[in-house]
Design a protein around this motif. Structure first.
Motif, short mmCIF file in Angstrom:
data_model
loop_
_atom_site.label_atom_id
_atom_site.label_comp_id
_atom_site.label_asym_id
_atom_site.label_seq_id
_atom_site.Cartn_x
_atom_site.Cartn_y
_atom_site.Cartn_z
N ILE A 9 0.84 -1.20 0.00
CA ILE A 9 0.00 0.00 0.00
C ILE A 9 0.87 1.25 0.00
O ILE A 9 0.65 2.19 -0.78
N VAL A 10 1.87 1.27 0.86
CA VAL A 10 2.76 2.42 0.96
C VAL A 10 3.44 2.71 -0.38
O VAL A 10 3.50 3.85 -0.84
N SER A 11 3.92 1.66 -1.05
CA SER A 11 4.64 1.83 -2.32
C SER A 11 3.75 2.41 -3.40
O SER A 11 4.19 3.26 -4.19
N LEU A 12 2.51 1.97 -3.46
CA LEU A 12 1.59 2.47 -4.48
C LEU A 12 1.40 3.98 -4.36
O LEU A 12 1.41 4.71 -5.35
N TYR A 13 1.23 4.46 -3.14
CA TYR A 13 1.04 5.90 -2.94
C TYR A 13 2.36 6.66 -3.11
O TYR A 13 2.39 7.73 -3.74
N ARG A 14 3.44 6.12 -2.59
CA ARG A 14 4.73 6.82 -2.69
C ARG A 14 5.20 6.90 -4.15
O ARG A 14 5.80 7.89 -4.57
N ASN A 15 4.94 5.84 -4.91
CA ASN A 15 5.33 5.84 -6.33
C ASN A 15 4.54 6.86 -7.13
O ASN A 15 4.89 7.17 -8.27
N SER A 16 3.46 7.36 -6.54
CA SER A 16 2.66 8.40 -7.20
C SER A 16 2.95 9.77 -6.59
O SER A 16 2.13 10.68 -6.66
N ASN A 17 4.13 9.87 -5.98
CA ASN A 17 4.61 11.14 -5.40
C ASN A 17 3.73 11.67 -4.28
O ASN A 17 3.58 12.90 -4.12
N CYS A 18 3.15 10.76 -3.53
CA CYS A 18 2.41 11.16 -2.33
C CYS A 18 3.32 11.01 -1.11
O CYS A 18 4.18 10.11 -1.08
N VAL A 19 3.13 11.86 -0.14
CA VAL A 19 3.90 11.79 1.11
C VAL A 19 3.06 11.04 2.14
O VAL A 19 1.92 11.44 2.43
N ILE A 20 3.61 9.96 2.69
CA ILE A 20 2.87 9.15 3.65
C ILE A 20 2.99 9.74 5.05
O ILE A 20 4.08 10.11 5.50
N VAL A 21 1.86 9.82 5.73
CA VAL A 21 1.83 10.24 7.13
C VAL A 21 0.88 9.30 7.88
O VAL A 21 0.09 8.57 7.27
N THR A 22 0.96 9.33 9.18
CA THR A 22 0.02 8.58 10.01
C THR A 22 -0.13 9.29 11.34
O THR A 22 0.81 9.97 11.80
N ALA A 23 -1.29 9.15 11.96
CA ALA A 23 -1.51 9.75 13.28
C ALA A 23 -0.90 8.89 14.37
O ALA A 23 -0.81 9.31 15.53
#
Length: 348
Positions: free
Chosen positions: A210-224
């Motif tokens: 899941i993380v890779s799919l979003y990061r590969n689309s230039n999204c920055v991952i965050v979590t609370a």
């Protein structure tokens, strides 16, 4: 074995003596490492998602298990300068329709804490005889994780920001949706923003696929953070404050929090399925809603919220605020003095 554990759990909920003897060794065993880890995480960068998502040992700050989720009881206690157990069941998110969790009926407590008058109505109709305290969106009571200077500095670095809340998994249940379809929509709005933050639930933040799919689309991952992290609500509050626009692909508690903090929200309509990892877990999920009326009322209210946020817009409409008032009860927010008075009143 599972039946035995469920029996012990039910007995512990019904009996304060059993609960005390179960919680005491847990506190002794996990107390030092839990407190040390919480202190460490409170100093971590807001963007260090992998460290923040790491599992935490269970430490029962409050006797009701659900109260220890997302730092809710901790936020309320700090807000009220309150010591000891809250002696309440806190509904830990937006509960829609007439669904009442089984545990909410079993706990030996003095009061129920919830968001709104609408929810109180269903609790009373469902036979809840305890005093019900409405306090509005819990995020109001959480301290800001970033102070004003830190928030300003971080905002200057990331610029105009889109904050995304994907549907999330829970323990033993996976949220299944077309991530690529969701990413395609996110990308269609990317030119309007400098940064896209994707706020993942801690379980999904540990899922490399899941993380890779979003990061590969230039999204920055965050979590609370992990669900047992007392800073969860505080981090979420700062993340929302960093955003200029927020979106999700399903109804959730975050929607009311975003509107309360004056951040517009849009729900991207998408099919989301929740897949249990065992037959027993699948049966448990089905048993949560065991009456047609519960299913119907939940669906009706979910649809009302979806309809209110079905238009992508960068301003909040009055009609959206009205829906949030109905389900999150912003007008029910209490001052420190009034909230403390409610909790100290034996009759609720």
């Amino acid at each position: 074995m599972k039946i035995f554990l469920d029996t012990i759990r039910s007995l512990s909920i019904l009996s304060l003596c059993v609960l005390f003897f179960l919680n005491s060794p847990i506190k002794i065993k996990n107390g030092h490492i839990y407190k040390k880890e919480i202190e460490k995480r409170s100093g971590l960068n807001l963007f260090d998602y992998s460290s923040l998502a790491t599992p935490l040992p269970y430490y029962p700050n409050d006797k009701v298990t659900d109260n220890n989720y997302y730092g809710i009881s901790n936020a309320l206690k700090e807000y009220m300068h309150y010591k000891g157990d809250l002696d309440a069941y806190i509904e830990h998110g937006v509960f829609l329709g007439s669904v009442i969790p089984k545990n909410e009926r079993l706990w030996n407590i003095s009061r129920i804490i919830t968001f709104s008058e609408n929810r109180k109505k269903f609790l009373l109709q469902g036979g809840i005889g305890l005093p019900i305290i409405k306090i509005g969106p819990y995020i109001h009571y959480a301290k800001d994780f970033l102070n004003e200077e830190e928030l300003k500095h971080t905002k200057a670095k990331i610029g105009k920001t889109l904050l995304v809340f994907p549907s999330h998994s829970i323990k033993n249940v996976t949220a299944d949706y077309d991530i690529q379809e969701f990413i395609t929509f996110i990308n269609s709005k990317r030119n309007d923003f400098d940064t896209v933050l994707v706020s993942l639930y801690w379980l999904d933040a540990l899922n490399e696929e899941i993380v890779s799919l979003y990061r590969n689309s230039n999204c920055v991952i965050v979590t609370a953070g992990n669900r047992f992290d007392v800073c969860f609500l505080s981090r979420l509050k700062s993340l929302i404050k960093l955003a200029d626009m927020t979106i999700s692909n399903a109804v959730g508690t975050h929607i009311g929090y975003c509107i309360y903090l004056n951040r517009p929200h849009y729900i991207f309509s998408q099919s989301v399925n929740y897949i249990a990892n065992s037959t027993m877990e699948e049966k448990r999920i089905k048993n949560v809603r065991n009456q047609n009326q519960e299913i119907e009322t939940e669906m009706e209210e979910t649809q009302e919220i979806e309809n209110a946020f079905s238009e992508y817009r960068l301003e909040i409409k009055d009609s959206q605020r009205e829906v949030v008032e109905k389900y999150w009860g912003i007008s029910e927010i209490k001052s420190t003095e009034l909230l403390l008075k409610e909790f100290c009143n034996e009759k609720g």
